[in-house]
Design a protein around this motif. Sequence first.
Motif, PDB file in Angstrom:
ATOM      1  N   ALA A  23       0.896  -1.294  -0.033  1.00 39.18           N
ATOM      2  CA  ALA A  23      -0.010   0.001   0.177  1.00 39.18           C
ATOM      3  C   ALA A  23       0.846   1.169   0.007  1.00 39.18           C
ATOM      4  O   ALA A  23       0.524   2.039  -0.727  1.00 39.18           O
ATOM      5  N   GLU A  24       1.879   1.337   0.696  1.00 37.63           N
ATOM      6  CA  GLU A  24       2.878   2.446   0.734  1.00 37.63           C
ATOM      7  C   GLU A  24       3.510   2.734  -0.581  1.00 37.63           C
ATOM      8  O   GLU A  24       3.495   3.609  -0.988  1.00 37.63           O
ATOM      9  N   ALA A  25       4.021   1.493  -1.065  1.00 43.31           N
ATOM     10  CA  ALA A  25       4.557   1.641  -2.423  1.00 43.31           C
ATOM     11  C   ALA A  25       3.366   2.291  -3.572  1.00 43.31           C
ATOM     12  O   ALA A  25       3.823   3.324  -4.368  1.00 43.31           O
ATOM     13  N   LEU A  26       2.328   1.897  -3.590  1.00 38.15           N
ATOM     14  CA  LEU A  26       1.456   2.266  -4.464  1.00 38.15           C
ATOM     15  C   LEU A  26       0.957   3.678  -4.354  1.00 38.15           C
ATOM     16  O   LEU A  26       0.121   4.416  -5.191  1.00 38.15           O
ATOM     17  N   ARG A  27       1.013   4.322  -3.150  1.00 37.79           N
ATOM     18  CA  ARG A  27       0.562   5.489  -3.045  1.00 37.79           C
ATOM     19  C   ARG A  27       1.486   6.738  -3.622  1.00 37.79           C
ATOM     20  O   ARG A  27       1.123   7.586  -3.696  1.00 37.79           O
ATOM     21  N   CYS A  28       2.686   6.046  -3.983  1.00 36.19           N
ATOM     22  CA  CYS A  28       3.853   6.943  -5.056  1.00 36.19           C
ATOM     23  C   CYS A  28       4.028   8.421  -4.053  1.00 36.19           C
ATOM     24  O   CYS A  28       3.668   9.574  -4.687  1.00 36.19           O
ATOM     25  N   GLU A  29       4.352   8.405  -2.812  1.00 40.01           N
ATOM     26  CA  GLU A  29       4.328   9.555  -2.220  1.00 40.01           C
ATOM     27  C   GLU A  29       5.655  10.263  -2.732  1.00 40.01           C
ATOM     28  O   GLU A  29       6.647   9.750  -3.041  1.00 40.01           O
ATOM     29  N   VAL A  30       5.483  11.631  -2.472  1.00 37.60           N
ATOM     30  CA  VAL A  30       6.560  12.475  -3.118  1.00 37.60           C
ATOM     31  C   VAL A  30       7.273  13.003  -1.871  1.00 37.60           C
ATOM     32  O   VAL A  30       6.837  13.483  -0.868  1.00 37.60           O
ATOM     33  N   ARG A  31       8.667  12.604  -1.995  1.00 40.46           N
ATOM     34  CA  ARG A  31       9.561  12.741  -0.952  1.00 40.46           C
ATOM     35  C   ARG A  31      10.171  14.309  -1.122  1.00 40.46           C
ATOM     36  O   ARG A  31      10.851  14.576  -0.218  1.00 40.46           O
ATOM     37  N   ASP A  32      10.104  14.665  -2.501  1.00 41.50           N
ATOM     38  CA  ASP A  32      10.742  16.034  -2.555  1.00 41.50           C
ATOM     39  C   ASP A  32      10.015  17.039  -3.401  1.00 41.50           C
ATOM     40  O   ASP A  32      10.268  17.048  -4.645  1.00 41.50           O
ATOM     41  N   PRO A  33       8.915  17.429  -2.480  1.00 41.50           N
ATOM     42  CA  PRO A  33       8.106  18.577  -3.504  1.00 41.50           C
ATOM     43  C   PRO A  33       8.701  19.689  -4.188  1.00 41.50           C
ATOM     44  O   PRO A  33       8.281  20.247  -5.104  1.00 41.50           O
ATOM     45  N   LEU A  34       9.746  20.353  -3.386  1.00 41.89           N
ATOM     46  CA  LEU A  34      10.484  21.332  -4.077  1.00 41.89           C
ATOM     47  C   LEU A  34      11.031  20.772  -5.362  1.00 41.89           C
ATOM     48  O   LEU A  34      11.185  21.762  -6.353  1.00 41.89           O
ATOM     49  N   TRP A  35      11.460  19.776  -5.647  1.00 42.37           N
ATOM     50  CA  TRP A  35      12.024  19.067  -6.950  1.00 42.37           C
ATOM     51  C   TRP A  35      10.844  19.125  -7.977  1.00 42.37           C
ATOM     52  O   TRP A  35      11.105  19.692  -9.252  1.00 42.37           O
ATOM     53  N   LEU A  36       9.669  18.682  -7.694  1.00 43.69           N
ATOM     54  CA  LEU A  36       8.529  18.760  -8.636  1.00 43.69           C
ATOM     55  C   LEU A  36       8.340  20.187  -8.812  1.00 43.69           C
ATOM     56  O   LEU A  36       8.035  20.640 -10.230  1.00 43.69           O
TER      57      LEU A  36
END
Length: 347
Positions: A23-36
Amino acid sequence: MADKSALLTWKKIQSEPNGDDLAEALRCEVRDPLWLLARQWQLGEFKADDAGMAAYASLTGQSTPLQRFAPSGYPMQSLSVSTPLNTAVERLMPHFDLGWRIEMGRSWRRTLLQAGKTAAWESFRQNPYLQFKQVTPAFEPENAEILAASHEPYAQMLAACAAGRAIDGERLFNLIENKKASDFLNTPDPVVDDLGKKWVTRVREQLGVPSNCWDPERLEYRFESVAALPGGTTVCLNTPEYNGQTLGWQDFVQSAGNPALQKDLDPTLAMEHRRTFIPTRVSFPGMPRARWWEMEDNTIDLSNVKAAKTDTGVLLLAEFCLLYSNDWLLIPLSVPVGHLVKKSLGA
């Protein structure tokens, strides 16, 4: 030069999950929003654009029904508002069964007697060609009337109508459709001729006589149609090639038309439509998302469209879907069947 006798080794770096929960992997959490955010800035997504979503849209339109149509080389016919044009164009001749033949003959009798033409009715009744005749039994497998006469109730009804007791409405209709009704009388009678025309028109309306739009030489339908516009003007449409599949706007060509077809049209049938809506965006399967970093539907892969330089239609479709898909808005407008529509849009 490298030593050929050297021993080369590789190591494979592979993650080893500690559990079975994905479940955690499928959430595709963003670890670096500043990069986006930086990527969006690099691609120009933050640039100001003089555009926006329409808050409302006003639609004004006019619709007018097609009132008449005329097959090539045949008289014009009226169109009912409740009858689609393709239904009227493709109409076939119904079968005159014995009941209809008797009823049409009785209808002609009532028409003459109500007009005081008793002597004229006697002339029609005594005409041998219009009388019902009992069928002589014979072996003719292709003769439908002989086959029907073998059915006892049919034979009894036919015998009851024979010997001048009734006239054959089908034969009468086929004869006076293209000639004067008084031709069956000893002397011409304009009143009987006028009654015959009205009777033929009434029978046509009841039976739905075919339109004769079919061209057997070209295996397609050909006809002209006309509608009245507000202000007393008319518009005539020519349909030179209708294959009987789907009658759409591409089958009509505006033309000068037949002057007789455009006479005495009713301009009051034209209607005006005024609507105010909150428009919605056009959407379709495989449509690209309007924003970056949004998961897209993979039902249709528009990037896999293959087109040559001469495939103009495919190129235009791909360009619309990929570049201008979210620039179009949808506004519903319901109009009656068989109407010409002219509309103007304001926001």
